[in-house]
Structures are given as C-alpha cells and as structure tokens.
Design an enzyme around this catalytic site. Structure first.
Site, PDB file in Angstrom:
ATOM      1  N   ARG A  78      49.656  40.388  32.173  1.00 50.85           N
ATOM      2  CA  ARG A  78      50.692  39.661  33.105  1.00 50.85           C
ATOM      3  C   ARG A  78      50.588  38.595  32.902  1.00 50.85           C
ATOM      4  NH1 ARG A  78      48.398  36.607  38.465  1.00 50.85           N
ATOM      5  NH2 ARG A  78      50.202  36.350  39.099  1.00 50.85           N
ATOM      6  N   HIS A 122      56.378  32.461  39.478  1.00 53.67           N
ATOM      7  CA  HIS A 122      54.544  31.609  39.954  1.00 53.67           C
ATOM      8  C   HIS A 122      54.857  30.282  40.161  1.00 53.67           C
ATOM      9  CE1 HIS A 122      50.427  33.045  38.292  1.00 53.67           C
ATOM     10  NE2 HIS A 122      50.339  31.493  38.278  1.00 53.67           N
ATOM     11  N   GLU A 168      50.883  34.577  44.659  1.00 55.11           N
ATOM     12  CA  GLU A 168      49.753  33.647  45.181  1.00 55.11           C
ATOM     13  C   GLU A 168      50.906  32.724  46.465  1.00 55.11           C
ATOM     14  OE1 GLU A 168      47.275  30.953  43.319  1.00 55.11           O
ATOM     15  OE2 GLU A 168      45.747  32.513  42.997  1.00 55.11           O
ATOM     16  N   ASN A 294      44.460  37.986  43.088  1.00 51.82           N
ATOM     17  CA  ASN A 294      43.306  37.375  42.643  1.00 51.82           C
ATOM     18  C   ASN A 294      42.139  36.016  43.642  1.00 51.82           C
ATOM     19  OD1 ASN A 294      46.014  36.918  41.339  1.00 51.82           O
ATOM     20  ND2 ASN A 294      46.079  34.954  41.419  1.00 51.82           N
ATOM     21  N   TYR A 296      38.249  34.615  42.691  1.00 51.12           N
ATOM     22  CA  TYR A 296      38.052  33.661  41.814  1.00 51.12           C
ATOM     23  C   TYR A 296      36.054  33.535  42.963  1.00 51.12           C
ATOM     24  CZ  TYR A 296      41.925  32.679  38.847  1.00 51.12           C
ATOM     25  OH  TYR A 296      42.394  33.041  38.051  1.00 51.12           O
ATOM     26  N   GLU A 356      43.796  38.320  38.654  1.00 52.89           N
ATOM     27  CA  GLU A 356      43.555  37.232  38.154  1.00 52.89           C
ATOM     28  C   GLU A 356      41.807  37.142  38.351  1.00 52.89           C
ATOM     29  OE1 GLU A 356      44.911  32.877  38.708  1.00 52.89           O
ATOM     30  OE2 GLU A 356      47.160  33.853  38.828  1.00 52.89           O
TER      31      GLU A 356
HETATM   32  C1  FCB Z   1      45.732  30.359  40.551  1.00 52.23           C
HETATM   33  C2  FCB Z   1      46.616  30.393  39.866  1.00 52.23           C
HETATM   34  C3  FCB Z   1      47.001  30.295  37.852  1.00 52.23           C
HETATM   35  C4  FCB Z   1      45.565  29.516  37.613  1.00 52.23           C
HETATM   36  C5  FCB Z   1      44.837  29.960  38.054  1.00 52.23           C
HETATM   37  C6  FCB Z   1      43.077  28.587  37.817  1.00 52.23           C
HETATM   38  O1  FCB Z   1      45.653  29.913  41.477  1.00 52.23           O
HETATM   39  O2  FCB Z   1      47.744  31.531  39.583  1.00 52.23           O
HETATM   40  O3  FCB Z   1      48.338  30.166  38.024  1.00 52.23           O
HETATM   41  O4  FCB Z   1      45.932  28.063  37.818  1.00 52.23           O
HETATM   42  O5  FCB Z   1      44.652  30.010  39.375  1.00 52.23           O
END
Ligand code: FCB
Length: 452
Positions: A78, A122, A168, A294, A296, A356
């Site tokens: 990607r 992006h 995002e 995405n 985390y 992500e």
């Molecule tokens: C996300 C972004 C990516 C990177 C990661 C750590 O929010 O999409 O570009 O910064 O976090």
C-alpha cells in the site's frame, strides 16, 4: 514462543507507506508544492526542525524499496500518490513525468507479483489548492479531488485493482485543522467539521469518477478506528466515551454506511454542524467495495469541563493499573476483534482490509542487526486477534503493517521508528530488522499451509 497463525488462502500480507513520508525530491520533475512541504519548512512545527526533502529518498530510487518488499516475502504493497506530482497545481495541467513515476512503480510491483493498493490522498493537499480554496475546507475541493482520482485511475486502473480514496479523514481534519499539529496548521473547530464533511464528499465523488473510467476496480476508504473506553466506570466518563466514539468513529462510519451523521453528536456540538447541502449524503453513502481500517490502540475518554461544548478528553494512556502484560500500556490487540464485531453487527459485515497496524520501538543496531522482539510480538498478538475476528465471521481480506521502513513520521520527524526495515537517515543504508525476518517467515509459512 510463536503462535500458529493461519489465514485464508488468498489473504494479503503487505506493508503500507505514504508518499510524503518516504519519497523526498519535493520539486523533482515538475512536482508542485504540497501543504506538508510548506508546513515542514515552517519553524517550530517538526521535531528537531527536520524536514522530508530527502526522507527515504524513494523517488530517486524506488527499486531499492521494492526489492525489500520481495525480501520480506510480502504479496501486497500500500503506497500513496503525491497529488501535486501528478497535478502540480491540484487541478488543470497534468504532469506526465509524475504519472510515469507511479506507472513504473506499479510495473515493478507486478513483475514481482506484489498487489498494489494505492491511496489517492494521504494528507498532502497541493499547496495551490490550499491557497485557492483552503484545501478540504473549501466546497470545491471534493470535485478537484474526484478529477485528480479520475486522471490517475485512467492511467493506472488497467493494472491496479485496489484504490483507497482517503487515508484517515479524521486525522487530517483534526490534527490539520483543529489542533494545528499537522499541515496546514489551522486551529479552528468550525474548519474541522467543514473539512471532515468535504473529505467524505470527495470520497463519494471519487468513487463515481473512478468507476466511470475503471468499472472493474475495487474502491474503498481508510479510516482510523479506536475502541473507546471510559477512564473509569462513572456515568460522566461513560458519557464522554460514547461522545468520543461519535466524534472519532461513528461520524465517519454512519456518514458512509448510513448516509447520515449521528444526531446525538450535534446535540452537543450544535454550533459546529457543517453545512450539508441536498444530495451530499447520497454521494457520501454511495456503495463502495471495502473498508480500510487503521488500528493501533484504544483510547480512554474522560469527562472534562474545560473543553467547551465537547466536555471530553481522550488519551491513549490507560488509567494506572491497566497494561498489556507484554506489550505495555497502550497496546490493545483485542481491539482488532472488537472493531470487526462492530462492522459485522452494525454495518452489514463489509469487506475489510487492515490497512495499517504496527509498533513504534526505540530500535538499536547491535553488530549490524536489530533485535526488535517487541515489534514482532506486537504484530503476532494483533494477528492472533485478527484471525479470531475472521473465525467469528468477519470478512477481513488483508493486513498491512505500518510500515515498510523507518520514515518521516509527520510532526515527530525521524524521531519515531516503525519500520520492518531500519533506515540510517544519514546514508540511506537499510537493514531488515528481526521483526522483518519473522514476518517473511510467517508469510512463507502461510503459502505452504494454504497449498497443503
Ligand atoms: C497513521 C498515518 C500514517 C502513520 C501512522 C503511524 O495515522 O496514516 O501515515 O503516521 O499513523
């Protein structure tokens, strides 16, 4: 200890990157400026006064990165296109040299049987459009974006089958226009909602313009997603958690999948309601092919009096006493399963790609090696939960690690390392970290399992 992980036979394993974070060469071959070029050269905005003029030097040597993808055994990649490389002023004149660069990149990937996933936006709005209409704060921006998407897909759509309109939208709207920590550095809650609405409108318009030129491609959008927990089980914090969920998650999900923004959000934030014109929500909620997620970490919400109207504050750090036993306080692998449960039960089980997920670790080079056991374990435990989500019935078809190699991490500059590959930012030397070798083994093992 390694857990046995098994994914469906055609599951995609890839890495994700973004143009501004890796390419460098901000004005090569006729590229126009983006808001991140401007912002990163503005005093005080980036850690240590760093900039991304070189970054990972990818534009000058894309093959070096593609070879790494191959060495990592990944079957998908990607990456994003810098709008102002292709259309330097954001609208009008096309820069064919910019398009050729991406076309060549795509060919190199396909030669190695790596499936390209392209993100059209992006966060690097062409500077000319920022000046013309305030970027996504401007009502004309969605149409400029759809036109740019059409130009790109017309050229690459014969070979690239997966397109992500936006990365995002929440972060671009919030950090770029509410807190001002990101480009364009605006600090205005009214701008936040305008941008959020126009981004979604841009997505909807691009879905249409892309389909018009390449009816067989798959189009999706990537959202950041956060399970939100109350800081403690008191009614006020619980209420803050519900509210933060509306603001960070549901505004986007409901707009896209239900064609309406959550009314409860604007009960509290009534002065900030964006102007929605007739027909907008139909455009935004046009059917699209997949949800990019995405993910985390989770967020903890607290009720506070000092943020007018919002009365809520969210933080990645949990209250004392809560921590993942191996990965530390902010990690929450279970979120993979929780989020997917929500998509299954409340949004009709869409096709999902995790676009992500990854870990920031303070890597050290020891005798030419990087023993980032923590990153490996992080990926492994998140994948365990993802495999479980699939077993629960979610239609998840791929997983992309953030990121291929250490790069320019927005306002944190080069201070954060998240790659599977270590980059020496002085001389561009690359070293595959232990986590990268582990991922390569995992992907190879998948293909042997699926061939049994
Ligand atoms: C996300 C972004 C990516 C990177 C990661 C750590 O929010 O999409 O570009 O910064 O976090």
């Amino acid at each position: 200890m390694t857990t046995l992980l098994q994914f469906p036979a055609d599951f995609l394993f890839g890495c994700a990157t973004a143009a501004f974070q890796i390419e460098g060469s901000p004005s090569a071959d006729g590229k126009g400026k983006s808001i991140w070029d401007t912002f990163s050269h503005t005093r005080g905005k980036i850690h240590n006064g760093e900039n991304a003029d070189t970054a990972c030097d990818t534009y000058r040597n894309p093959e070096r990165d593609i070879i790494l993808l191959d060495e990592l055994s990944l079957n998908a990649y990607r990456f994003s296109i810098a709008w102002s490389r292709v259309v330097p002023e954001g609208r009008g004149r096309v820069n064919h040299k910019g398009l050729d660069y991406y076309s060549h990149l795509v060919d190199m990937l396909l030669e190695r049987k790596i499936t390209p996933f392209i993100t059209l936006f992006h966060w690097d709005t062409p500077q000319a459009l920022q000046e013309l209409c305030g970027g996504f704060a401007g009502r004309d921006m969605p149409s400029y974006f759809a036109d740019y998407g059409e130009i790109v897909v017309k050229t690459l759509g014969d070979r690239v089958k997966y397109w992500i309109t936006l990365n995002e939208p929440w972060e671009h709207a919030f950090f770029g226009h509410f807190t001002g920590e990101h480009a364009p550095g605006v600090h205005n809650p009214w701008a936040y909602f305008k941008v959020a609405h126009h981004e979604l409108l841009g997505h909807g318009k691009a879905v249409e313009s892309i389909r018009a030129v390449a009816p067989d491609v798959k189009v999706g959008i990537t959202l950041s997603q956060f399970p939100i927990y109350p800081y403690s089980e008191t009614p006020l914090h619980q209420d803050a958690a519900r509210f933060a969920d509306l603001f960070m998650n549901r505004f986007y999900l409901d707009g896209l999948y239900r064609g309406q923004y959550p009314e409860a959000l604007f009960k509290r934030l009534w002065p900030f309601r964006p102007k929605v014109e007739p027909g907008d929500m139909d455009i935004i909620s046009r059917p699209f092919d997949f949800l990019g997620v995405n993910y985390y970490t989770r967020q903890y919400a607290r009720h506070v009096w000092y943020v007018p109207f919002f009365q809520a504050w969210v933080d990645r750090d949990p209250p004392p006493g809560i921590s993942h036993p191996e990965l530390g306080p902010q990690a929450y692998p279970e979120g993979m399963r929780e989020l997917n449960k929500r998509y299954r039960e409340e949004y009709d089980n869409p096709v999902v790609y995790i676009t992500e997920n990854g870990a920031e670790i303070e890597d050290v080079v020891e005798n030419g090696e990087i023993h980032d056991w923590g990153r490996q374990r992080y990926i492994e435990l998140y994948l365990v939960e993802l495999a479980q989500a699939i077993a629960d019935g979610s239609d998840v078809r791929g997983y992309f690690i953030w990121t291929l190699m250490d790069n320019f991490e927005w306002s944190s500059g080069f201070s954060k390392r998240m790659g599977l590959v270590y980059v020496n930012h002085q001389n561009q030397e690359r070293i595959i970290k232990d986590s990268g070798h582990w991922v390569a083994g995992l992907v190879r093992a998948q293909s042997s399992i699926s061939h049994l």
